[in-house]
Design an enzyme around this catalytic site. Structure first.
Site, PDB file in Angstrom:
ATOM      1  N   ASN A   8       2.751  -1.938  11.327  1.00 50.00           N
ATOM      2  CA  ASN A   8       1.555  -1.235  10.844  1.00 50.00           C
ATOM      3  C   ASN A   8       0.347  -2.096  11.203  1.00 50.00           C
ATOM      4  O   ASN A   8       0.086  -3.100  10.547  1.00 50.00           O
ATOM      5  CB  ASN A   8       1.675  -1.034   9.321  1.00 50.00           C
ATOM      6  CG  ASN A   8       0.462  -0.347   8.728  1.00 50.00           C
ATOM      7  OD1 ASN A   8      -0.388   0.166   9.464  1.00 50.00           O
ATOM      8  ND2 ASN A   8       0.364  -0.330   7.409  1.00 50.00           N
ATOM      9  N   LYS A  10      -2.704  -1.364  10.902  1.00 52.51           N
ATOM     10  CA  LYS A  10      -3.866  -1.097  10.025  1.00 52.51           C
ATOM     11  C   LYS A  10      -5.124  -1.007  10.897  1.00 52.51           C
ATOM     12  O   LYS A  10      -5.034  -0.508  12.022  1.00 52.51           O
ATOM     13  CB  LYS A  10      -3.976  -2.176   8.941  1.00 52.51           C
ATOM     14  CG  LYS A  10      -2.644  -2.375   8.211  1.00 52.51           C
ATOM     15  CD  LYS A  10      -2.731  -3.196   6.981  1.00 52.51           C
ATOM     16  CE  LYS A  10      -1.342  -3.314   6.366  1.00 52.51           C
ATOM     17  NZ  LYS A  10      -1.332  -3.979   5.092  1.00 52.51           N
ATOM     18  N   HIS A  94       0.376   5.210   1.979  1.00 53.02           N
ATOM     19  CA  HIS A  94       0.284   3.743   1.954  1.00 53.02           C
ATOM     20  C   HIS A  94      -0.618   3.321   0.795  1.00 53.02           C
ATOM     21  O   HIS A  94      -1.606   3.994   0.494  1.00 53.02           O
ATOM     22  CB  HIS A  94      -0.268   3.223   3.292  1.00 53.02           C
ATOM     23  CG  HIS A  94      -0.151   1.746   3.408  1.00 53.02           C
ATOM     24  ND1 HIS A  94      -1.032   0.885   2.799  1.00 53.02           N
ATOM     25  CD2 HIS A  94       0.774   0.971   4.032  1.00 53.02           C
ATOM     26  CE1 HIS A  94      -0.650  -0.361   3.055  1.00 53.02           C
ATOM     27  NE2 HIS A  94       0.435  -0.336   3.808  1.00 53.02           N
ATOM     28  N   GLU A  96      -2.856   1.226   0.530  1.00 55.10           N
ATOM     29  CA  GLU A  96      -4.285   1.068   0.874  1.00 55.10           C
ATOM     30  C   GLU A  96      -4.978   2.419   0.936  1.00 55.10           C
ATOM     31  O   GLU A  96      -6.161   2.541   0.624  1.00 55.10           O
ATOM     32  CB  GLU A  96      -4.421   0.297   2.198  1.00 55.10           C
ATOM     33  CG  GLU A  96      -4.085  -1.178   1.998  1.00 55.10           C
ATOM     34  CD  GLU A  96      -3.577  -1.900   3.223  1.00 55.10           C
ATOM     35  OE1 GLU A  96      -3.713  -1.372   4.345  1.00 55.10           O
ATOM     36  OE2 GLU A  96      -3.022  -3.011   3.060  1.00 55.10           O
ATOM     37  N   GLU A 166       7.171  -0.734  -1.176  1.00 57.56           N
ATOM     38  CA  GLU A 166       6.166  -1.749  -0.885  1.00 57.56           C
ATOM     39  C   GLU A 166       5.428  -2.120  -2.166  1.00 57.56           C
ATOM     40  O   GLU A 166       4.426  -1.485  -2.519  1.00 57.56           O
ATOM     41  CB  GLU A 166       5.137  -1.191   0.104  1.00 57.56           C
ATOM     42  CG  GLU A 166       5.674  -0.856   1.461  1.00 57.56           C
ATOM     43  CD  GLU A 166       4.578  -1.003   2.513  1.00 57.56           C
ATOM     44  OE1 GLU A 166       4.702  -1.882   3.359  1.00 57.56           O
ATOM     45  OE2 GLU A 166       3.594  -0.261   2.446  1.00 57.56           O
ATOM     46  N   GLY A 172       0.179  -8.085   2.078  1.00 59.49           N
ATOM     47  CA  GLY A 172      -0.894  -8.926   2.613  1.00 59.49           C
ATOM     48  C   GLY A 172      -1.217 -10.153   1.771  1.00 59.49           C
ATOM     49  O   GLY A 172      -2.264 -10.764   1.937  1.00 59.49           O
ATOM     50  N   SER A 212       4.477  -8.604   3.049  1.00 59.59           N
ATOM     51  CA  SER A 212       4.517 -10.009   3.456  1.00 59.59           C
ATOM     52  C   SER A 212       5.822 -10.429   4.118  1.00 59.59           C
ATOM     53  O   SER A 212       6.274 -11.564   3.949  1.00 59.59           O
ATOM     54  CB  SER A 212       4.206 -10.918   2.253  1.00 59.59           C
ATOM     55  OG  SER A 212       2.880 -10.703   1.832  1.00 59.59           O
ATOM     56  N   GLY A 233       3.175  -5.453   8.230  1.00 59.43           N
ATOM     57  CA  GLY A 233       1.734  -5.437   8.507  1.00 59.43           C
ATOM     58  C   GLY A 233       1.330  -6.675   9.278  1.00 59.43           C
ATOM     59  O   GLY A 233       1.488  -6.765  10.498  1.00 59.43           O
ATOM     60  N   GLY A 234       0.828  -7.677   8.568  1.00 59.48           N
ATOM     61  CA  GLY A 234       0.293  -8.901   9.162  1.00 59.48           C
ATOM     62  C   GLY A 234       1.176  -9.518  10.239  1.00 59.48           C
ATOM     63  O   GLY A 234       0.696  -9.860  11.324  1.00 59.48           O
TER      64      GLY A 234
HETATM   65  P1  PGA Z   1       1.958  -6.930   5.107  1.00 61.56           P
HETATM   66  O1  PGA Z   1       1.651  -5.363   5.042  1.00 61.56           O
HETATM   67  O2  PGA Z   1       3.211  -7.096   5.910  1.00 61.56           O
HETATM   68  O3  PGA Z   1       0.766  -7.526   5.769  1.00 61.56           O
HETATM   69  O4  PGA Z   1       2.141  -7.394   3.708  1.00 61.56           O
HETATM   70  C1  PGA Z   1       2.678  -4.439   4.866  1.00 61.56           C
HETATM   71  C2  PGA Z   1       2.102  -3.051   4.762  1.00 61.56           C
HETATM   72  O5  PGA Z   1       0.982  -2.913   4.265  1.00 61.56           O
HETATM   73  O6  PGA Z   1       2.717  -2.071   5.157  1.00 61.56           O
END
Ligand code: PGA
Length: 248
Positions: A8, A10, A94, A96, A166, A172, A212, A233-234
């Protein structure tokens, strides 16, 4: 054994950066055998790359879509637009989107119904916040999110829906969830599906983890047979790191 890994991005990476990333990741994976389905959820501006690079190696996904077919929704993207671009997967709900764009379970439910009509694979994101966790509301939160998001969805449609657990506090933050907690949450999600559909549906529910995840902590998470993969994500932004997770 992980079956699916979703990157992802983002709101990261321009089109040029994304193209470079795909070529680099492709190169990095050359010569390695793996059975993981890799889905790249890119910003809208790069999704056209799906026409070029969709194949055995990568599948492309959108990070969101609007629930209506078309209309006066400035700045939004429809299922039909994505589908025409060869997009096969869409993230829905999601945290966010829930937090910054006020996405309610009702809206998420409408999006799922539209996405199903267009034949998308849906990644439904659920998870509790830190305060819901601290007040012992993990499972009621998951139950409400899943029940309302899947309201009116038939059992035979569940095969197109993957549930991403999640925990919001893990996204994050560098705080990956504890393996036991993930196991408990996955069991609970399966129970919710069994209760609302059937035992078979519960058993067959595909659940992935997100929050994470890194190449350092992924082995532990993937040891769990109940986890079908991850939403990253990251750590997906660096192709070398993402490749490490894929090849673990
Ligand atoms: P992250 O994000 O791996 O940076 O924690 C995961 C996500 O938001 O799907």
């Amino acid at each position: 054994m992980k079956k699916i890994l979703i990157a992802n991005f983002k709101m990261n990476k321009t089109d040029i950066e994304t193209k470079e990333y795909i070529l680099n990741l492709d190169e990095k994976l050359k010569g390695f055998k793996h059975q993981t389905k890799i889905v790249l959820c890119l910003p809208y501006t790069s999704l056209y790359l799906a026409r070029q690079y969709e194949g055995d190696k990568f599948v492309f996904g959108a990070q969101n879509m609007h629930e209506e077919e078309s209309g006066q929704f400035t700045g939004e993207i429809s299922a039909k637009m994505l589908s025409e671009m060869n997009i096969k997967t869409v993230l829905i709900g999601h945290s966010e989107r829930r937090k910054y764009f006020n996405e309610t379970n009702e809206k998420i439910n409408k999006k799922i119904k539209t996405a199903l009509r267009y034949g998308f694979e849906i990644i439904l994101c659920v998870g509790e916040t830190r305060s819901q966790r601290n007040t012992g509301k993990i499972y009621v939160t998951l139950e409400k999110q899943i029940k309302e998001a899947l309201s009116g969805i038939y059992e035979n449609e569940l095969k197109s829906i993957i549930i991403a657990y999640e925990p919001v506090w893990a996204i994050g933050t560098g705080n990956v969830a504890d393996n036991n907690d993930v196991t408990k949450a996955v069991k609970e999600i399966k129970k919710i599906i069994s209760h609302n559909y059937s035992d078979t549906a519960g058993r067959q529910a595909q659940i992935i983890y997100g929050g994470s995840l890194t190449s350092q902590n992924s082995t532990k998470i993937f040891k769990n047979e109940e986890i079908a993969g991850a939403l990253v994500g990251g750590s997906s932004l660096d192709y070398k790191e993402f490749a490490k997770i894929i090849l673990k």
